[in-house]
Design a protein around this motif. Structure first.
Motif, PDB file in Angstrom:
ATOM      1  N   GLU A 100      33.485 -83.097  -4.521  1.00 15.47           N
ATOM      2  CA  GLU A 100      33.812 -82.110  -5.555  1.00 15.47           C
ATOM      3  C   GLU A 100      35.315 -81.878  -5.652  1.00 15.47           C
ATOM      4  O   GLU A 100      35.880 -81.812  -6.740  1.00 15.47           O
ATOM      5  N   GLY A 101      35.984 -81.783  -4.509  1.00 12.46           N
ATOM      6  CA  GLY A 101      37.438 -81.580  -4.517  1.00 12.46           C
ATOM      7  C   GLY A 101      38.187 -82.740  -5.144  1.00 12.46           C
ATOM      8  O   GLY A 101      39.151 -82.538  -5.889  1.00 12.46           O
ATOM      9  N   VAL A 102      37.752 -83.959  -4.858  1.00  7.55           N
ATOM     10  CA  VAL A 102      38.383 -85.146  -5.436  1.00  7.55           C
ATOM     11  C   VAL A 102      38.219 -85.142  -6.952  1.00  7.55           C
ATOM     12  O   VAL A 102      39.171 -85.387  -7.695  1.00  7.55           O
ATOM     13  N   ILE A 103      37.016 -84.824  -7.409  1.00 10.95           N
ATOM     14  CA  ILE A 103      36.768 -84.797  -8.855  1.00 10.95           C
ATOM     15  C   ILE A 103      37.580 -83.700  -9.522  1.00 10.95           C
ATOM     16  O   ILE A 103      38.220 -83.912 -10.555  1.00 10.95           O
ATOM     17  N   ARG A 104      37.589 -82.498  -8.926  1.00  6.28           N
ATOM     18  CA  ARG A 104      38.370 -81.389  -9.507  1.00  6.28           C
ATOM     19  C   ARG A 104      39.847 -81.744  -9.601  1.00  6.28           C
ATOM     20  O   ARG A 104      40.507 -81.478 -10.601  1.00  6.28           O
ATOM     21  N   GLY A 105      40.383 -82.355  -8.536  1.00  7.86           N
ATOM     22  CA  GLY A 105      41.794 -82.727  -8.538  1.00  7.86           C
ATOM     23  C   GLY A 105      42.111 -83.768  -9.600  1.00  7.86           C
ATOM     24  O   GLY A 105      43.108 -83.649 -10.319  1.00  7.86           O
ATOM     25  N   ALA A 106      41.266 -84.776  -9.709  1.00  8.61           N
ATOM     26  CA  ALA A 106      41.495 -85.834 -10.699  1.00  8.61           C
ATOM     27  C   ALA A 106      41.342 -85.288 -12.120  1.00  8.61           C
ATOM     28  O   ALA A 106      42.082 -85.660 -13.022  1.00  8.61           O
ATOM     29  N   TRP A 107      40.413 -84.368 -12.298  1.00 12.43           N
ATOM     30  CA  TRP A 107      40.152 -83.812 -13.630  1.00 12.43           C
ATOM     31  C   TRP A 107      41.270 -82.866 -14.062  1.00 12.43           C
ATOM     32  O   TRP A 107      41.575 -82.758 -15.239  1.00 12.43           O
ATOM     33  N   ALA A 108      41.892 -82.177 -13.105  1.00 12.03           N
ATOM     34  CA  ALA A 108      42.916 -81.179 -13.422  1.00 12.03           C
ATOM     35  C   ALA A 108      44.290 -81.796 -13.669  1.00 12.03           C
ATOM     36  O   ALA A 108      45.182 -81.125 -14.191  1.00 12.03           O
ATOM     37  N   ALA A 109      44.490 -83.059 -13.315  1.00 17.33           N
ATOM     38  CA  ALA A 109      45.795 -83.702 -13.479  1.00 17.33           C
ATOM     39  C   ALA A 109      46.200 -83.713 -14.952  1.00 17.33           C
ATOM     40  O   ALA A 109      45.354 -83.784 -15.848  1.00 17.33           O
ATOM     41  N   GLU A 110      47.497 -83.642 -15.174  1.00 16.06           N
ATOM     42  CA  GLU A 110      48.028 -83.599 -16.538  1.00 16.06           C
ATOM     43  C   GLU A 110      47.790 -84.913 -17.279  1.00 16.06           C
ATOM     44  O   GLU A 110      47.892 -85.990 -16.703  1.00 16.06           O
ATOM     45  N   ASN A 111      47.492 -84.793 -18.548  1.00 18.57           N
ATOM     46  CA  ASN A 111      47.346 -85.946 -19.438  1.00 18.57           C
ATOM     47  C   ASN A 111      48.461 -85.917 -20.455  1.00 18.57           C
ATOM     48  O   ASN A 111      48.938 -84.845 -20.841  1.00 18.57           O
ATOM     49  N   VAL A 112      48.885 -87.107 -20.893  1.00 23.58           N
ATOM     50  CA  VAL A 112      49.838 -87.152 -21.998  1.00 23.58           C
ATOM     51  C   VAL A 112      49.152 -86.637 -23.253  1.00 23.58           C
ATOM     52  O   VAL A 112      47.940 -86.783 -23.411  1.00 23.58           O
TER      53      VAL A 112
END
Length: 132
Positions: A100-112
């Motif tokens: 869950e933490g890995v998914i949350r971190g990857a999902w929260a990263a900034e997108n262009v």
């Protein structure tokens, strides 16, 4: 549903298979003929981490109404090949305590700044790379 609930309760995941979908038949002729996938290989997430390349194969049998299953624990040496990246979510990931933490971190990263569809695909791709 009860079988799936029992697997979940025991922390087991069906390892899937290669080969014929069915592992048992009743041997009757015509419309009375029935085939099912009864024989399965199941593993815990810890076991799957120890043997990440394990493959389950259903083998044809002429001497029984059940087909044996073969589990191969290692894959042939792949020198010079790139690591294959899964293109779909692996159910075993959900049982890992850090998932869950890995998914949350990857999902929260900034997108262009781009289209919503592009952003969605980038988030999914980032999750896939982080989980592998």
């Amino acid at each position: 549903m009860e079988f799936r609930a029992a697997l979940l309760h025991c922390g087991l995941v069906d390892m899937g298979y290669q080969g014929n979908i069915f592992t048992w038949n009743n041997g009757r002729p015509g419309d009375a003929f029935v085939q099912e996938r009864l024989d399965r290989a199941c593993a815990t997430s810890e076991w799957s981490e120890l043997f990440p390349h394990a493959k389950v194969t259903h083998i044809q049998s002429s001497y029984s109404d059940h087909n044996p299953i073969l589990i191969i624990l290692s894959q042939p040496n792949q020198i010079g090949r790139r690591k294959k990246i899964p293109t779909r979510f692996e159910e075993k990931w959900a049982y890992h305590p850090d998932c869950e933490g890995v998914i949350r971190g990857a999902w929260a990263a900034e997108n262009v700044a781009s289209s919503p569809m592009f952003c969605l695909f980038e988030k999914i791709k980032r999750c896939r790379f982080e989980l592998v």
